[in-house]
Every structure is written in structure tokens, then in C-alpha cells.
Design a protein around this motif. Structure first.
Motif, PDB file in Angstrom:
ATOM      1  N   PRO A   1       4.852  -2.461   1.773  1.00 32.97           N
ATOM      2  CA  PRO A   1       6.683  -2.117   2.009  1.00 32.97           C
ATOM      3  C   PRO A   1       7.645  -2.194   0.858  1.00 32.97           C
ATOM      4  O   PRO A   1       6.915  -1.554  -0.035  1.00 32.97           O
ATOM      5  CB  PRO A   1       6.852  -3.921   1.776  1.00 32.97           C
ATOM      6  CG  PRO A   1       6.161  -4.582   1.114  1.00 32.97           C
ATOM      7  CD  PRO A   1       5.024  -3.779   1.379  1.00 32.97           C
ATOM      8  N   ALA A   2       8.816  -1.596   0.630  1.00 26.45           N
ATOM      9  CA  ALA A   2       9.419  -1.012  -0.542  1.00 26.45           C
ATOM     10  C   ALA A   2       9.389  -1.832  -1.391  1.00 26.45           C
ATOM     11  O   ALA A   2      10.130  -2.856  -1.169  1.00 26.45           O
ATOM     12  CB  ALA A   2      10.820  -0.446   0.397  1.00 26.45           C
TER      13      ALA A   2
ATOM     14  N   MET B   1      -4.643  -0.200  10.117  1.00 29.39           N
ATOM     15  CA  MET B   1      -2.768  -0.907   9.882  1.00 29.39           C
ATOM     16  C   MET B   1      -2.649  -1.230  11.474  1.00 29.39           C
ATOM     17  O   MET B   1      -1.939  -3.178  11.338  1.00 29.39           O
ATOM     18  CB  MET B   1      -1.690  -0.443   9.807  1.00 29.39           C
ATOM     19  CG  MET B   1      -2.171  -0.183   8.094  1.00 29.39           C
ATOM     20  SD  MET B   1      -0.145   0.570   7.740  1.00 29.39           S
ATOM     21  CE  MET B   1       0.583  -0.856   7.607  1.00 29.39           C
ATOM     22  N   PHE B   2      -2.515  -1.252  12.519  1.00 29.17           N
ATOM     23  CA  PHE B   2      -2.186  -1.195  13.861  1.00 29.17           C
ATOM     24  C   PHE B   2      -3.032  -2.522  13.531  1.00 29.17           C
ATOM     25  O   PHE B   2      -3.229  -4.301  14.328  1.00 29.17           O
ATOM     26  CB  PHE B   2      -3.282  -0.300  14.832  1.00 29.17           C
ATOM     27  CG  PHE B   2      -2.637  -0.792  16.479  1.00 29.17           C
ATOM     28  CD1 PHE B   2      -1.295  -0.665  16.780  1.00 29.17           C
ATOM     29  CD2 PHE B   2      -3.367  -1.635  16.745  1.00 29.17           C
ATOM     30  CE1 PHE B   2      -1.485  -0.285  18.419  1.00 29.17           C
ATOM     31  CE2 PHE B   2      -3.156  -1.981  18.498  1.00 29.17           C
ATOM     32  CZ  PHE B   2      -1.829  -1.409  18.591  1.00 29.17           C
ATOM     33  N   ASN B   3      -4.537  -2.886  13.781  1.00 27.90           N
ATOM     34  CA  ASN B   3      -5.567  -4.023  13.357  1.00 27.90           C
ATOM     35  C   ASN B   3      -5.526  -4.774  12.775  1.00 27.90           C
ATOM     36  O   ASN B   3      -5.138  -5.869  13.043  1.00 27.90           O
ATOM     37  CB  ASN B   3      -7.176  -3.279  13.585  1.00 27.90           C
ATOM     38  CG  ASN B   3      -7.607  -2.656  14.986  1.00 27.90           C
ATOM     39  OD1 ASN B   3      -6.978  -2.937  16.168  1.00 27.90           O
ATOM     40  ND2 ASN B   3      -7.867  -1.453  14.617  1.00 27.90           N
TER      41      ASN B   3
ATOM     42  N   GLY C   1       6.738  -8.459   0.984  1.00 24.36           N
ATOM     43  CA  GLY C   1       4.736  -8.701   1.956  1.00 24.36           C
ATOM     44  C   GLY C   1       5.516  -9.340   3.394  1.00 24.36           C
ATOM     45  O   GLY C   1       4.510  -9.100   4.117  1.00 24.36           O
ATOM     46  N   GLU C   2       6.418 -10.337   2.930  1.00 25.16           N
ATOM     47  CA  GLU C   2       6.734 -11.507   3.151  1.00 25.16           C
ATOM     48  C   GLU C   2       7.011 -10.463   5.203  1.00 25.16           C
ATOM     49  O   GLU C   2       7.969  -9.682   5.631  1.00 25.16           O
ATOM     50  CB  GLU C   2       7.124 -12.536   3.578  1.00 25.16           C
ATOM     51  CG  GLU C   2       7.135 -13.851   4.432  1.00 25.16           C
ATOM     52  CD  GLU C   2       8.241 -14.612   4.130  1.00 25.16           C
ATOM     53  OE1 GLU C   2       8.006 -15.399   4.887  1.00 25.16           O
ATOM     54  OE2 GLU C   2       8.559 -14.633   2.865  1.00 25.16           O
TER      55      GLU C   2
ATOM     56  N   ARG D   1       0.622  -1.028  -0.354  1.00 27.61           N
ATOM     57  CA  ARG D   1       0.089  -0.190  -0.434  1.00 27.61           C
ATOM     58  C   ARG D   1       0.295   1.481   0.199  1.00 27.61           C
ATOM     59  O   ARG D   1       2.107   1.083   0.391  1.00 27.61           O
ATOM     60  CB  ARG D   1      -0.775  -0.080   1.543  1.00 27.61           C
ATOM     61  CG  ARG D   1      -0.761   0.063   2.754  1.00 27.61           C
ATOM     62  CD  ARG D   1      -0.281  -1.076   3.745  1.00 27.61           C
ATOM     63  NE  ARG D   1      -1.262  -2.279   2.849  1.00 27.61           N
ATOM     64  CZ  ARG D   1      -1.550  -2.933   3.597  1.00 27.61           C
ATOM     65  NH1 ARG D   1      -1.697  -1.592   5.300  1.00 27.61           N
ATOM     66  NH2 ARG D   1      -2.283  -3.851   4.067  1.00 27.61           N
ATOM     67  N   THR D   2       0.540   2.375  -0.280  1.00 26.86           N
ATOM     68  CA  THR D   2       1.022   3.854  -0.731  1.00 26.86           C
ATOM     69  C   THR D   2       0.560   4.837   0.224  1.00 26.86           C
ATOM     70  O   THR D   2      -1.032   4.589  -0.073  1.00 26.86           O
ATOM     71  CB  THR D   2       1.118   3.859  -1.727  1.00 26.86           C
ATOM     72  OG1 THR D   2       1.728   3.520  -2.919  1.00 26.86           O
ATOM     73  CG2 THR D   2       2.110   5.631  -1.834  1.00 26.86           C
ATOM     74  N   LEU D   3       1.328   5.288   1.360  1.00 27.33           N
ATOM     75  CA  LEU D   3       0.235   5.825   1.844  1.00 27.33           C
ATOM     76  C   LEU D   3       1.524   7.231   1.945  1.00 27.33           C
ATOM     77  O   LEU D   3       2.426   7.539   1.717  1.00 27.33           O
ATOM     78  CB  LEU D   3       1.021   5.196   3.961  1.00 27.33           C
ATOM     79  CG  LEU D   3      -0.032   3.418   3.658  1.00 27.33           C
ATOM     80  CD1 LEU D   3       0.525   3.651   5.284  1.00 27.33           C
ATOM     81  CD2 LEU D   3      -1.874   4.214   3.306  1.00 27.33           C
TER      82      LEU D   3
END
Length: 356
Positions: free
Chosen positions: A82-83, A160-162, A179-180, A69-71
Motif C-alpha cells: 500500500p501507499a 497477487m491475485f492468488n 497494509g491492513e 511491495r514496490t511494483l
């Protein structure tokens, strides 16, 4: 009125064996309560999101993958989690968490130390479920006061926390470019700087992978506590340092109940009970407490390690006095102990917040 079809769809989600056990123990009323809960919480059984939807309720474990995801950061820059290349460290933190400041400063230091390696550090603020303008201003002020130069993303609604299943601030997570999730460290124990640096060195090939013999030699340092036992252990140590030995004891018991194989809480309990010396009475009371809390297998492990010593007040160490207190009788004939002064360990689910 909820359609019957809705209930049948929910029943298909819940393990039928579990429903049968509920019926046997609680009758049809127990099953009805489960169905009412599922009807009131459709998101709990929503499988439309596939694996990610189910994972959001159990939290990510090592080997799970996070959807890219891009934030947008507080400085209105876009970051990808992730990058696309290398290792991405995501640090969850909060302004109200004392250890978050230390974690932020450490990661700021490590980002500079590993600048020649493919490392991306992104921090995610998880102050509150609802972030009003005043909350955002507080985060901005915290960033300025502590000279935080790392990218900061605000986790609105703690999404994201949840999703990831974070339970405490701060928490450090390592993600590969696909993403792993390959490593996570809840909280910020005193060993954090060493543990995190060792993991970074291992990921970047700066340290060789340990053999099974080397892992065994490291003993308890290699052990990873389960079921949030580390969270309750850290709570206990903080309470102990602040002069609340009885509250510390209760958290240590919960830590052991969550993971009886985790040795540190038992060593800390020994430190609490033996603070005035390892007397027969102190040892008997500790063993009595373990039996009371359904931790009887640990009784034989008492005294096998070095008790943890921090200091502060001691807990009770006279089992006969404790029995008198339980019965409401003093050691002086004709007197009784006021009920408010009777301190009996109780089962406790502490209402410690990790995010508001």
C-alpha cells in the motif's frame, strides 16, 4: 520415492482429527490419497512463509495485512502497495471482464473527486496466468481505448491475485498504510457506486459511523453475503437477462446453498417461478426445488418478500408435469417424453472462470 519423513511432516500439518474421520469413512485408502496429494503439492503445506504462506491458500479476510511491495506499472513507473500514507484502493480487473471497464471508469472519477484526501488508486490487471507479448499489447490497447489514466500493474502469474484470494474481476480492495485490509467489494454490482462512495466517505470522516440501530434499519442493504454467494447471484442475474432462466435458476440455488441467509437469491427465484403469476403450482414447484436442494428451512420464507422481476422466459411452473418428466411419462396416454427434453435441476459446480 518420497521419504517417510516427508509424509510424517505433512501429517503434522493436517488436523489429526480430520485424518481420523477420513480413515473411518474411507479406510486407509482415503488417508493414503490425502498423503499422496500432499506429497504432490508440497506448497499446500509449506509453512516456511509463515502466516502469509497459509493465507495464500485461504485468501485475505478483513483485518489481514498485506506485505508492502514496490511494483512497476506499464508506463515503467514505480508504485508502492500500500501507499505510505492514507488509503490505498487496489482494483483487480481484466480486459475480458465487461464490468471491469465500468469499475475502472468509476475509480478514475472517484480519484478526481477525492483529490483533496489521502487516496491512492492502483489498478492490477489479471488477464491471464501467462502474459505473452500479445497479451500485454492487448492490455495497452485497452488502456488507450478507454483513456485509463490510473496506474496499471500487470499481475504476472496472477501472483497477487492468488495471494490475496481474489475470486472475480473486478474486485475493489481498501488497504490502510500499514497494509491492513479494511474493505473489499467483489464484482461490480449495480449498488457499487453507492457502496464504494459511502465507504470512502466513512474512511475520510465525511460520514459518521452508523449506530447499531441505524444498521438494523438498513436491513438487507447492510448484509454481506458469505462464501462467494454474491458471485453466483450475479452470474444468475446475467444469465436471466440473456434469456437463460434455467441456468439462472441453478446459479441461484448454488448461491443459496453457499449462504442460506442471503435473501436476494430467494427473491430472484420467486421472480423466475412467479413470472406467469403466483399460482399454487408455481409456488409448489419452487418449494419442491428448495427441498430437493437441501434448503428446506427456506420453504417457509417463500412469499415473505417482494419477488425480483427482470423479465425474460419463465421456468416450469407445473409440479405434476415436472413429476411426469422425472418419470419419463407424458400427460398423453401411450407416449413418453424424449430423454433429451427432460430438464431436471442438478447439482452444479459451474466452470465460470474469473482468471485464465
Amino acid at each position: 520415492m518420497v521419504p517417510r519423513a516427508f509424509f510424517f511432516s505433512r501429517v503434522s500439518f493436517v488436523n489429526s482429527n480430520k485424518l481420523l474421520k477420513i480413515k473411518q469413512k474411507c479406510g486407509f485408502s482415503g488417508v493414503a490419497l490425502v498423503l499422496i496429494f500432499l506429497a504432490a503439492n508440497p506448497a499446500f503445506t509449506d509453512t516456511s512463509a509463515g502466516e502469509a504462506g497459509v493465507r495464500s491458500h485461504r485468501g485475505m479476510v478483513l483485518g489481514d495485512s498485506l506485505e508492502p511491495r514496490t511494483l512497476e506499472t506499464v508506463t515503467r513507473e514505480e508504485v508502492r502497495i500500500p501507499a505510505e500514507e492514507g488509503l490505498t484502493v487496489v482494483l483487480f480487473w481484466a480486459t475480458w471482464s465487461p464490468r471491469s471497464r465500468s469499475a475502472l471508469q468509476l475509480w478514475q472519477k472517484y480519484e478526481k473527486e477525492y483529490r483533496d484526501h489521502p487516496l491512492t488508486v492502483i489498478t492490477v490487471n489479471a488477464d491471464n496466468q501467462r502474459m505473452e507479448s500479445g497479451d500485454i499489447q492487448r492490455v495497452d490497447q485497452f488502456i488507450r481505448d478507454n483513456e485509463i489514466g490510473l496506474p496499471v500493474v500487470i499481475d504476472f502469474k496472477l501472483a497477487m491475485f492468488n495471494e490475496i484470494g481474489v475470486v472475480v474481476n473486478p474486485t475493489s480492495l481498501f488497504f490502510k498504510e500499514d497494509g491492513e485490509l479494511v474493505y473489499k467489494l467483489p464484482s461490480f454490482p449495480t449498488s457499487a457506486p453507492v457502496d464504494l462512495k459511502e465507504e470512502l466517505d466513512l474512511r475520510f470522516g465525511l460520514k459518521k459511523q452508523e449506530t447499531e440501530e441505524e444498521k438494523a434499519a438498513r436491513g438487507k442493504l447492510d448484509y454481506q453475503p458469505k462464501n462467494n454467494a454474491l458471485l453466483y447471484y450475479n452470474m444468475a442475474i446475467n444469465l436471466w437477462k440473456k434469456g437463460f432462466p434455467d441456468k439462472a435458476r441453478d446459479r441461484l440455488v448454488i448461491s443459496l446453498q453457499r449462504d442460506p441467509d442471503y435473501a436476494d437469491p430467494l427473491r430472484a427465484l420467486e421472480g423466475l417461478f412467479f413470472s406467469g403469476g403466483r399460482t399454487t403450482g408455481a409456488e409448489a414447484e419452487l418449494k419442491m426445488l428448495l427441498v430437493e436442494k437441501d434448503l428446506e428451512p427456506l420453504v417457509e420464507k417463500v412469499g415473505q418478500g417482494e419477488p425480483l422481476v427482470i423479465g425474460g422466459d419463465r421456468v416450469r411452473s407445473d409440479p405434476m408435469e415436472r413429476m411426469r418428466q422425472l418419470m419419463g411419462v407424458s400427460d398423453q396416454p401411450g407416449t413418453s417424453v424424449p430423454q433429451e427434453n427432460v430438464r431436471v435441476p442438478t447439482e452444479e459446480n459451474p466452470d465460470e472462470k474469473t482468471a485464465q
